[in-house]
Design an enzyme around this catalytic site. Structure first.
Site, PDB file in Angstrom:
ATOM      1  N   GLY A  20       9.277   6.477   8.848  1.00  0.00           N
ATOM      2  CA  GLY A  20      10.561   6.976   9.305  1.00  0.00           C
ATOM      3  C   GLY A  20      10.443   8.146  10.244  1.00  0.00           C
ATOM      4  O   GLY A  20       9.365   8.473  10.729  1.00  0.00           O
ATOM      5  N   LYS A  37      17.219  12.035   8.311  1.00  0.00           N
ATOM      6  CA  LYS A  37      16.038  11.208   8.045  1.00  0.00           C
ATOM      7  C   LYS A  37      16.439   9.743   8.140  1.00  0.00           C
ATOM      8  O   LYS A  37      17.375   9.310   7.468  1.00  0.00           O
ATOM      9  CB  LYS A  37      15.461  11.516   6.659  1.00  0.00           C
ATOM     10  CG  LYS A  37      14.249  10.640   6.304  1.00  0.00           C
ATOM     11  CD  LYS A  37      13.550  11.096   5.027  1.00  0.00           C
ATOM     12  CE  LYS A  37      12.347  10.210   4.731  1.00  0.00           C
ATOM     13  NZ  LYS A  37      11.553  10.677   3.579  1.00  0.00           N
ATOM     14  N   ASP A 130       5.052  12.209  -5.405  1.00  0.00           N
ATOM     15  CA  ASP A 130       4.402  12.491  -4.119  1.00  0.00           C
ATOM     16  C   ASP A 130       4.460  13.983  -3.799  1.00  0.00           C
ATOM     17  O   ASP A 130       4.662  14.384  -2.652  1.00  0.00           O
ATOM     18  CB  ASP A 130       5.056  11.665  -3.014  1.00  0.00           C
ATOM     19  CG  ASP A 130       4.119  11.438  -1.816  1.00  0.00           C
ATOM     20  OD1 ASP A 130       2.905  11.724  -1.940  1.00  0.00           O
ATOM     21  OD2 ASP A 130       4.604  10.982  -0.768  1.00  0.00           O
TER      22      ASP A 130
END
Ligand code: ATP
Ligand code: MG
Length: 294
Positions: A20, A37, A130
């Site tokens: 992205g 985003k 993450d």
């Protein structure tokens, strides 16, 4: 009224990854700026990140990057209008300090805020999976907040029942040993324990700056990396490092290879490295460091 995509004017690029693009945008006719985003494609769960954002980022936690709206781009890609973090990621902060890591008071403040962010996520049934300096953003007020829920997993069902979720996803250098097992799954406790390992690696890395935790010949090969994480001793500071006993102890508590032996988020919040920091002085030092790099 409804937010329309065409009302957003692009000002600058903030980040571009494999999946992205993030741009700084202004709402036309106002001074309000945001980060937009757009996900080009999604690996397995097309709405995954947007679903997670609605659950955790629209409730105004000071430790999670806020999400104002989720919608679709004209090309029908998932789009997210996020709170703008004007100092970028902590990896950028360390890079622009010439690779010098964070001093311990500022680092303890980062750790405390990440832990508070994890409390927010985990209590809403979300494991981040993450956590790393790239996914912790800063602003000129000295706030640091967790972002990027693209691989996050929801471990509580609609009636609050526990679910097993895949924990194989994530950035390999930050993944705990149990996540490398084929088709690794975990329930709530195991999924949260994966975030604690990620925090431990993140804290080490932010202290060491550009001194790598693992040598380049290990990190450049997925097979070697997996072998070292699965079968080697957990990472720790070299003897010669200036890291204090408290910092070493905090990292050791995060980096237990057996997830059942790993400290929980609640235990880490009570760890002396975090609990005994001078919150005022730590926050001040962190803000000064962030602002210096802007
Ligand atoms: P993926 O979704 O595939 O993991 P990614 O890692 O590119 O993609 P993010 O981590 O959300 O996605 O964003 C990439 C980078 O863009 C961040 O590391 C940061 O530098 C910048 N960025 C993202 N969100 C913001 C924001 N709200 N404010 C300022 N910068 C941002
Ligand atoms: Mg990211």
């Amino acid at each position: 009224g409804e937010l329309r995509f065409s009302d957003l004017d692009e000002i600058a690029e903030l980040g571009a990854g494999a999946c992205g693009e993030v741009t700084k945008v202004r709402l036309r006719g106002s001074s309000a700026v945001f980060a937009l985003k757009i996900a080009y494609y999604d690996n397995n769960d097309p709405e995954g990140e947007m679903v997670v954002l609605r659950r955790v980022a629209q409730s105004g936690s000071p430790y999670i990057v806020g999400c104002h709206a989720t919608f679709r781009s004209p090309a029908d890609e998932p789009a997210m209008l996020l709170e703008l973090m004007d100092a970028g990621s902590l990896s950028r902060v360390v890079r622009s300090r010439g690779g010098r890591g964070l001093p311990e008071p500022a680092l303890a403040e980062v750790a405390a805020r990440c832990l508070a962010g994890l409390v927010h996520l985990h209590s809403r049934g979300v494991a981040h999976l993450d956590l790393k300096p790239d996914n912790i953003l800063a602003n000129s007020r000295g706030d640091v907040k967790i972002c990027d829920f693209s691989v996050s997993r929801i471990f509580l069902g609609p009636d609050g029942e526990s679910r097993q979720v895949s924990i194989s996803v994530g950035s390999s250098e930050y993944m705990s040993p149990e996540r490398f097992k084929p088709n690794a799954h975990a329930g709530p406790h195991g999924a949260c324990a994966a975030d604690v390992w990620g925090l431990g690696i993140t804290v080490m890395e932010l202290f060491l700056g550009d001194t790598p935790i693992l040598p380049a010949d290990v990190t450049s090969s997925w097979d070697k990396l997996m072998e070292v994480i699965l079968y080697g001793k957990p990472p720790s500071f070299p003897e010669s490092s200036s890291a204090s006993g408290e910092l070493r102890g905090f990292v050791t508590s995060c980096l237990q290879k057996d997830p059942k032996q790993r400290s929980t988020v609640a235990q880490l919040l009570a760890h002396p490295f975090v609990a005994r920091r001078d919150a005022e002085a730590s926050r001040h030092q962190l803000r000064e460091i962030i602002v210096e790099t802007m």
